[in-house]
Design a protein around this motif. Structure first.
Motif, PDB file in Angstrom:
ATOM      1  N   HIS A  54       0.540  -1.630   0.103  1.00  0.00           N
ATOM      2  CA  HIS A  54      -0.264  -0.036   0.318  1.00  0.00           C
ATOM      3  C   HIS A  54       0.855   1.793   0.385  1.00  0.00           C
ATOM      4  O   HIS A  54       1.398   2.089   1.282  1.00  0.00           O
ATOM      5  CB  HIS A  54      -1.352  -0.168   1.582  1.00  0.00           C
ATOM      6  CG  HIS A  54      -2.287  -1.157   1.415  1.00  0.00           C
ATOM      7  ND1 HIS A  54      -1.779  -2.085   1.860  1.00  0.00           N
ATOM      8  CD2 HIS A  54      -3.210  -0.867  -0.216  1.00  0.00           C
ATOM      9  CE1 HIS A  54      -3.019  -3.261   1.397  1.00  0.00           C
ATOM     10  NE2 HIS A  54      -3.687  -2.652   0.545  1.00  0.00           N
ATOM     11  N   ARG A  74       1.688   5.062   3.221  1.00  0.00           N
ATOM     12  CA  ARG A  74      -0.293   5.036   3.691  1.00  0.00           C
ATOM     13  C   ARG A  74      -0.074   6.645   4.252  1.00  0.00           C
ATOM     14  O   ARG A  74      -1.672   7.158   4.375  1.00  0.00           O
ATOM     15  CB  ARG A  74      -0.210   3.703   4.729  1.00  0.00           C
ATOM     16  CG  ARG A  74       0.136   2.677   4.218  1.00  0.00           C
ATOM     17  CD  ARG A  74      -0.366   1.638   4.544  1.00  0.00           C
ATOM     18  NE  ARG A  74       0.357   0.093   5.186  1.00  0.00           N
ATOM     19  CZ  ARG A  74      -0.651  -1.227   5.342  1.00  0.00           C
ATOM     20  NH1 ARG A  74      -0.994  -1.038   6.349  1.00  0.00           N
ATOM     21  NH2 ARG A  74       0.107  -1.724   5.104  1.00  0.00           N
ATOM     22  N   HIS A 325      -8.151   4.914  -0.995  1.00  0.00           N
ATOM     23  CA  HIS A 325      -8.363   2.918  -0.877  1.00  0.00           C
ATOM     24  C   HIS A 325      -8.672   3.336   0.717  1.00  0.00           C
ATOM     25  O   HIS A 325      -7.936   4.216   1.331  1.00  0.00           O
ATOM     26  CB  HIS A 325      -6.507   2.430  -1.047  1.00  0.00           C
ATOM     27  CG  HIS A 325      -6.691   1.312  -1.056  1.00  0.00           C
ATOM     28  ND1 HIS A 325      -6.736   0.911  -0.077  1.00  0.00           N
ATOM     29  CD2 HIS A 325      -6.875   0.255  -2.577  1.00  0.00           C
ATOM     30  CE1 HIS A 325      -6.618  -1.070  -0.100  1.00  0.00           C
ATOM     31  NE2 HIS A 325      -6.499  -0.499  -1.599  1.00  0.00           N
ATOM     32  N   LYS A 327      -6.876   1.426   3.029  1.00  0.00           N
ATOM     33  CA  LYS A 327      -6.127   1.527   3.579  1.00  0.00           C
ATOM     34  C   LYS A 327      -5.205   2.786   4.172  1.00  0.00           C
ATOM     35  O   LYS A 327      -3.458   3.162   4.324  1.00  0.00           O
ATOM     36  CB  LYS A 327      -4.589   0.420   3.131  1.00  0.00           C
ATOM     37  CG  LYS A 327      -5.312  -1.261   3.766  1.00  0.00           C
ATOM     38  CD  LYS A 327      -5.522  -1.650   4.367  1.00  0.00           C
ATOM     39  CE  LYS A 327      -5.789  -2.461   4.669  1.00  0.00           C
ATOM     40  NZ  LYS A 327      -5.300  -3.475   6.475  1.00  0.00           N
TER      41      LYS A 327
END
Length: 344
Positions: A54, A74, A325, A327
């Motif tokens: 991610h 992230r 997203h 994540k």
């Protein structure tokens, strides 16, 4: 038409749009707890890819023959970067792998952080294998690879020619062949083959493989063009017409004559929702309301074709793009292919 040439339009802007922030004059748009800021800009189309960890990889071309890659974690911070000097045709970005086609090397940096190029294992680079051996190896890599990048080449290769007597002598012959670059985990190999692989690997396969864009998909119903994924977070609110202008465009070359078009100059007002906040922005552009090549709708109606300029070639504005997203602690936004913003 002569009457409307460069006619100023005294259209009063509704009160609700008067505090919208201009994305042309500011690299940052703020509303409540949300901030949209310019992440990267490029001279060519920006590519983006989400890794299994991610991390978002952003690929830009800041200048001729300079390829820059950025890794966003992230939390939305740039934690690493990689720069490669090469001609545009020498670099391919394939699902996170960076392929140096000229030097037969690749970079697994997106996944491992390793910035050193790795030599690719080449098979049949002299095109000496017979068809049976090529077919056997082709079947092996097709069944054992995550994906395969295909590049077609042509060049001189030795071809046998029998002379008088029993001696053999070679001459040069032009041969068309394919280079199949296969990827599995962080390993990469290349198979050179003269076998016709067009049915197994059609152009559409490679086109999808090279679609490194978190905002777009391949629209197969419209000549396989790239189209923005519609996002509920983007709401086009209003187009303010400022002037109606007669614009002369040069022909496309050869004997094609130039032509005149009537365009509205003005501002597109847009709401972009992020969590509990709404970012309100405006952007100056040109509108041709006779054609409908853009995918921007206001109150359910396509307003026409939008461009960022009024010269040839026009810089089309197809739509805006939004990506989020679960994540990721941020969202990405784009107004065109050469700019990418981060919202957090």
């Amino acid at each position: 038409m002569s009457y409307f040439k460069n006619k100023t339009i005294n259209e009063e802007l509704p009160q609700e749009f008067k505090r919208y922030q201009s994305i042309d004059s500011s690299k940052t748009i703020i509303s409540g707890n949300a901030t949209m800021s310019l992440l990267q800009e490029s001279t060519e189309e920006i590519q983006s890819f989400l890794t299994p960890d991610h991390h978002v990889i952003v690929y830009t071309v800041p200048d001729k023959n300079i390829h820059s890659f950025f890794k966003v974690n992230r939390s939305g911070n740039i934690i690493d970067s990689l720069t490669i000097n090469a001609r545009p045709a020498e670099i391919a970005f394939v699902k996170g792998f960076i392929l140096d086609k000229k030097n037969h090397q690749y970079y697994p940096w997106s996944f491992t952080g390793n910035k050193k190029p790795v030599n690719i294992t080449m098979q049949n680079s002299d095109l000496a294998w017979n068809e049976e051996r090529q077919q056997k190896q082709l079947s092996a890599i097709v069944g054992d690879s995550a994906f395969i990048y295909v590049d077609y080449r042509s060049g001189d290769t030795p071809a046998p020619r029998k002379q008088s007597g029993e001696a053999m002598q070679t001459t040069q012959a032009m041969t068309t062949y394919a280079i199949l670059t296969s990827f599995k985990h962080d390993k990469c190999t290349q198979l050179y083959t003269t076998i016709d692989i067009s049915e197994k690997f059609p152009y559409s396969y490679t086109e999808n493989l090279l679609l490194n864009n978190l905002f777009k998909y391949i629209n197969t119903s419209s000549r396989n063009t790239k189209a923005f994924i519609k996002a509920k977070e983007i709401r086009y609110r209003h187009f303010q017409k400022l002037k109606y202008e007669k614009v002369h465009f040069s022909g496309s070359g050869g004997y094609n004559p130039g032509f005149d078009e009537m365009l509205y100059s003005g501002n597109l007002f847009t709401d972009v929702t992020y969590k509990n906040d709404t970012l309100r922005m405006k952007e100056f552009m040109y509108l041709d309301d006779k054609w409908h090549q853009s995918f921007i709708e206001i109150n359910g109606k396509n307003i026409g074709t939008l461009t960022k300029n009024k010269v040839q070639p026009p810089e089309h504005i197809d739509a805006y793009g939004y990506y989020s997203h679960p994540k990721l602690e941020y969202a990405l936004f784009t107004t065109n292919d050469k700019k990418i913003y981060i919202i957090k």
